[in-house]
Design an enzyme around this catalytic site. Structure first.
Site, PDB file in Angstrom:
ATOM      1  N   ARG A 143    -111.873 -13.295 -39.124  1.00  0.00           N
ATOM      2  CA  ARG A 143    -111.218 -11.976 -39.046  1.00  0.00           C
ATOM      3  C   ARG A 143    -111.427 -11.176 -40.320  1.00  0.00           C
ATOM      4  O   ARG A 143    -111.359  -9.943 -40.311  1.00  0.00           O
ATOM      5  CB  ARG A 143    -109.739 -12.122 -38.675  1.00  0.00           C
ATOM      6  CG  ARG A 143    -109.553 -12.591 -37.232  1.00  0.00           C
ATOM      7  CD  ARG A 143    -108.104 -12.781 -36.877  1.00  0.00           C
ATOM      8  NE  ARG A 143    -107.437 -13.754 -37.711  1.00  0.00           N
ATOM      9  CZ  ARG A 143    -107.522 -15.077 -37.559  1.00  0.00           C
ATOM     10  NH1 ARG A 143    -108.236 -15.594 -36.574  1.00  0.00           N
ATOM     11  NH2 ARG A 143    -106.896 -15.890 -38.377  1.00  0.00           N
ATOM     12  N   GLU A 198    -103.400 -29.105 -44.813  1.00  0.00           N
ATOM     13  CA  GLU A 198    -102.220 -29.953 -44.644  1.00  0.00           C
ATOM     14  C   GLU A 198    -102.667 -31.383 -44.309  1.00  0.00           C
ATOM     15  O   GLU A 198    -102.151 -32.349 -44.872  1.00  0.00           O
ATOM     16  CB  GLU A 198    -101.365 -29.359 -43.521  1.00  0.00           C
ATOM     17  CG  GLU A 198     -99.936 -29.831 -43.550  1.00  0.00           C
ATOM     18  CD  GLU A 198     -99.127 -29.195 -42.434  1.00  0.00           C
ATOM     19  OE1 GLU A 198     -99.601 -28.202 -41.851  1.00  0.00           O
ATOM     20  OE2 GLU A 198     -98.037 -29.709 -42.166  1.00  0.00           O
TER      21      GLU A 198
HETATM   22  P1  AMP Z   1    -104.086 -19.813 -46.120  1.00  0.00           P
HETATM   23  O1  AMP Z   1    -105.265 -20.557 -46.655  1.00  0.00           O
HETATM   24  O2  AMP Z   1    -102.925 -20.697 -45.807  1.00  0.00           O
HETATM   25  O3  AMP Z   1    -103.678 -18.649 -47.018  1.00  0.00           O
HETATM   26  O4  AMP Z   1    -104.487 -19.234 -44.708  1.00  0.00           O
HETATM   27  C1  AMP Z   1    -105.254 -18.124 -44.641  1.00  0.00           C
HETATM   28  C2  AMP Z   1    -106.202 -18.146 -43.476  1.00  0.00           C
HETATM   29  O5  AMP Z   1    -105.612 -18.619 -42.283  1.00  0.00           O
HETATM   30  C3  AMP Z   1    -106.667 -16.729 -43.210  1.00  0.00           C
HETATM   31  O6  AMP Z   1    -108.060 -16.747 -43.005  1.00  0.00           O
HETATM   32  C4  AMP Z   1    -105.894 -16.295 -42.004  1.00  0.00           C
HETATM   33  O7  AMP Z   1    -106.705 -15.601 -41.114  1.00  0.00           O
HETATM   34  C5  AMP Z   1    -105.378 -17.565 -41.363  1.00  0.00           C
HETATM   35  N1  AMP Z   1    -103.927 -17.534 -41.096  1.00  0.00           N
HETATM   36  C6  AMP Z   1    -102.976 -18.275 -41.718  1.00  0.00           C
HETATM   37  N2  AMP Z   1    -101.761 -18.050 -41.204  1.00  0.00           N
HETATM   38  C7  AMP Z   1    -101.922 -17.137 -40.236  1.00  0.00           C
HETATM   39  C8  AMP Z   1    -101.026 -16.472 -39.324  1.00  0.00           C
HETATM   40  N3  AMP Z   1     -99.700 -16.729 -39.312  1.00  0.00           N
HETATM   41  N4  AMP Z   1    -101.543 -15.562 -38.478  1.00  0.00           N
HETATM   42  C9  AMP Z   1    -102.869 -15.300 -38.476  1.00  0.00           C
HETATM   43  N5  AMP Z   1    -103.759 -15.889 -39.291  1.00  0.00           N
HETATM   44  C10 AMP Z   1    -103.299 -16.797 -40.170  1.00  0.00           C
END
Ligand code: AMP
Length: 174
Positions: free
Chosen positions: A61, A98
């Site tokens: 995205r 995780e």
């Molecule tokens: P993080 O590494 O935990 O910051 O997760 C970020 C990645 O996961 C990004 O590429 C987001 O597109 C996706 N992501 C994480 N949580 C969500 C959520 N609640 N809704 C949509 N995309 C998410």
């Protein structure tokens, strides 16, 4: 077109992709050209004078937002992808999830030493993905100027993983 108008076009999908996760679905925003354009303008604005040479966008995205932001900044667009997708010589970074690990790759010739880079993604959650992206950019001796996200899930405290970085996010969920 206010930030609230943009926020109204983000759809919450409970329990996707797994129970307990509220997925922030940006597809209603993409359907509305006026709102999408405004979101891109607002994500770009803080970095207009930052002399960005490359916009690194994170699969998948992040590509949708990174492409118009790169055009607006007259910067080169760099896709940072999941393993096995990029055809030419790649750099790679692994990061902890995780359960287990994941990895991101970038073409070695996509950035040059000293390039000023903006990292783009749709959502800042725990910050693990963004931190890994920055590590991979820096491993190529380029400079991470900052990050711009459409959405920040403040309650997951991703900013703590990105200490010292410049982070902009349009919509905040607490
Ligand atoms: P993080 O590494 O935990 O910051 O997760 C970020 C990645 O996961 C990004 O590429 C987001 O597109 C996706 N992501 C994480 N949580 C969500 C959520 N609640 N809704 C949509 N995309 C998410």
């Amino acid at each position: 077109m206010t930030v609230q108008d943009i926020a109204r076009r983000i759809r919450d999908v409970p329990d996707f992709p797994k129970p307990g996760i509220v997925f922030k679905d940006i597809t209603p925003l993409l359907l509305d050209a006026t709102a999408f354009r405004r979101a891109v303008e607002l994500m770009t604005a803080p970095f207009r004078r930052a002399k960005i040479a490359r916009v690194v966008s994170i699969e998948s995205r992040g590509f949708l937002l990174g492409a118009p932001i790169a055009l607006a900044l007259k910067a080169g667009l760099v896709p940072m992808r999941k393993p096995g997708k990029l055809p030419a010589e790649r750099g790679r970074v692994e990061y902890a999830l995780e359960y287990g690990t994941d990895a991101l790759e970038m073409h070695k010739d996509a950035v040059s030493a000293g390039d000023r880079v903006l990292v783009v993604d749709d959502v800042l959650a725990t910050g693990g993905t963004a931190a890994a992206a920055a590590k991979l950019v820096r491993a190529h001796s380029a400079e991470v100027v900052g990050f711009t996200f459409l959405i920040e899930l403040d309650f997951l405290n991703g900013r703590a993983r990105l200490q010292g970085e410049r982070i902009e996010a349009l919509l905040h969920y607490t």
